[in-house]
Write an enzyme that holds these catalytic residues in place. Structure first.
Site, PDB file in Angstrom:
ATOM      1  N   ALA B 118       0.815  -1.310   0.061  1.00 50.90           N
ATOM      2  CA  ALA B 118      -0.212   0.155  -0.145  1.00 50.90           C
ATOM      3  C   ALA B 118       0.791   1.162  -0.254  1.00 50.90           C
ATOM      4  O   ALA B 118       0.522   2.362  -0.465  1.00 50.90           O
ATOM      5  CB  ALA B 118      -0.863  -0.169   1.341  1.00 50.90           C
ATOM      6  N   LYS B 119       1.999   1.098   0.334  1.00 47.44           N
ATOM      7  CA  LYS B 119       3.172   2.360   0.442  1.00 47.44           C
ATOM      8  C   LYS B 119       2.362   3.362   1.131  1.00 47.44           C
ATOM      9  O   LYS B 119       2.570   4.669   0.588  1.00 47.44           O
ATOM     10  CB  LYS B 119       3.523   2.769  -0.967  1.00 47.44           C
ATOM     11  CG  LYS B 119       4.275   1.547  -1.626  1.00 47.44           C
ATOM     12  CD  LYS B 119       4.810   1.944  -2.951  1.00 47.44           C
ATOM     13  CE  LYS B 119       5.760   0.828  -3.466  1.00 47.44           C
ATOM     14  NZ  LYS B 119       4.729  -0.487  -4.130  1.00 47.44           N
TER      15      LYS B 119
END
Lengths: 314, 314
Positions: B118-119
């Protein structure tokens, strides 16, 4: 979601500047709903319809929707945009994303722009996928999947310019913009953003240059469609950021709960009033806890106070 | 979602190392479903139930679910974990988040770990809100809202260590881990990550030091619960990254479609086989387009080929 025609057309910064001038406000309402800190009426109403929305996430999402609608209704005359904090919707899963869409629609009906605060960043095809979701959607074998049609999105720069340009391509298809994280308002900004570079200057100044290079000016306002997040808690950086980003709209978090002061923001407004957007969330939504009165009345009064303080600076 | 007891307990890296040893694989299946590139059977089945899931987003989400389940079933014996690319679910809105949860459950039932790609990255309360969603959930007046219970999450470091530690606190409550973006696989990594610092070294090396400082070793494996994303497309950086992160698990994207080669990854495996996880997505899922055969058969063969190539290196 409404079709594109329901949104005013034109370059993002031009649309923004026109709204700022029309409503005489540079204030952005941050929507960071915490199910444990909602306005009491929203919680009561959600308990009342809990049978129709079974499960904690669905009920909490309905409460968040009632809350956000009430906050928007109370504050809309004093603000130019809402900034939904995507984390607060995402943590409610599928019901949270459904409610996010409803909140965006409500804000748009109230005549406000929507600046989605998601701080996304990823490589090519993945960045495009995120941008599909926040902007205009994408075609599939099952029909066109709608996006959120946000007017702008915050993006993270660590992975470089080629992870920002895919967002920009999708944004421009619907006359939307971006805000690149440049110098944020948290103490830890010193760890990476402030790191001195061998070429001189701090890392955030290099990122500012990258952001400047990506923007295109609006024909009416002269402001770029790539703005910058510059924290209001470090006013000593504002003038320098303005030098590096002479045509960018600054999104200025950190006023109020985080300790920033509006009086320190003057450099942000140098290219014009729409070039500095002051975001406030908790200080507006929880104003009744500080100043008493009804949640709606206190929120409206605090938003109006911020509006006047910022407007008188420019 | 299953209660915590259904997941094996213990430090993230110890759980990972035990699974790597048991299944003799370091391969991570990337799940980046594009509704326009799904396995044909998933598309046909979704069309068949479109009336029960009306609307393009809901039908596309069902197709994505069928596709991901089929891919997981085909490939599970050759991989240790799945890495769902959150963007690909998020762009389908509420139905996409519902399907993401179902895919995570399916992967867990197949005995695989779930590394959510998801960063995310944001300040204190916002980072905690994201972490609630990806890890163990949070209490509300409407009951406990479940999180995704991912085994690990990728996070972005631009805003500094105080934007990573809230994720880590929530991760550790459920024995999960993090992977910090350090040196990514895209060409634009040169723009910011490779920037030379006044103190010497590149920015990504400074970020590596920060990540190293945040990790805690598992008692059995000695590996940290804070890993690093290090692109397989720049193998010249791998040995240096290993020096700076002697106990971190490396998540290694970029093999296959992005041009990286498994033979170049040996430094990643120095602290043990579980210290280097090779992620592959398109090269597995679209193997039938290259090599012929059924999608499932070709995917399984390609995953097995990667498994053997990586296992023989360590």
């Amino acid at each position: 979601m409404p079709p594109l025609g329901d949104q005013p057309a034109g370059h993002f910064a031009d649309r923004l500047a026109a709204l700022v001038a029309e409503h005489e406000t540079q204030i952005v309402l941050g929507l960071d709903p915490d199910p444990n800190r909602l306005w009491p009426e929203a919680v009561e109403r959600a308990h009342g319809v809990a049978e129709q929305h079974p499960g904690p996430a669905a009920t909490a999402a309905v409460a968040v929707l009632y809350h956000c609608r009430a906050v928007i209704d109370a504050v809309a005359p004093a603000v130019v945009a809402v900034k939904p904090q995507i984390a607060c919707f995402e943590r409610l899963g599928a019901p949270g994303w459904g409610v996010l869409r409803a909140v965006v629609e409500h804000a748009r009906r109230a005549g406000l722009l929507v600046l989605a605060d998601a701080k996304r960043g990823d490589i090519d095809v993945t960045a495009t996928a995120y941008a599909h979701g926040f902007f205009g959607g994408f075609p599939t074998p099952f029909g066109h999947v709608d996006g959120l049609r946000a007017d702008a999105l915050t993006v993270a720069p660590y992975m470089g310019a080629d992870t920002i340009t895919p967002f920009l391509s999708e944004a421009r298809r619907i006359d939307a913009g971006l805000f690149v994280l440049v110098r944020t308002s948290n103490p830890g900004a010193a760890d990476v953003e402030d790191e001195p570079l061998a070429r001189g200057g701090a890392l955030w100044e290099r990122v500012a240059e990258l952001a400047h290079g990506l923007g295109r000016p609006g024909p009416a306002s002269g402001l770029h469609d790539v703005g910058a997040v510059v924290g209001a808690t470090a006013p000593q950086h504002l003038a320098r950021a303005r030098d590096l980003l002479p045509r960018s709209v600054f999104l200025l978090p950190g006023i109020g709960a985080q300790g920033g002061r509006i009086a320190d923001l003057a450099p942000a407004f140098a290219p014009g009033r729409a070039a500095g957007l002051v975001t406030a969330s908790r200080s507006i939504v929880r104003a009744h806890e500080q100043h008493g009165g009804s949640p709606a009345g206190a929120a409206r009064a605090e938003a109006e106070r911020l509006r006047e303080a910022a407007w008188s600076l420019a």
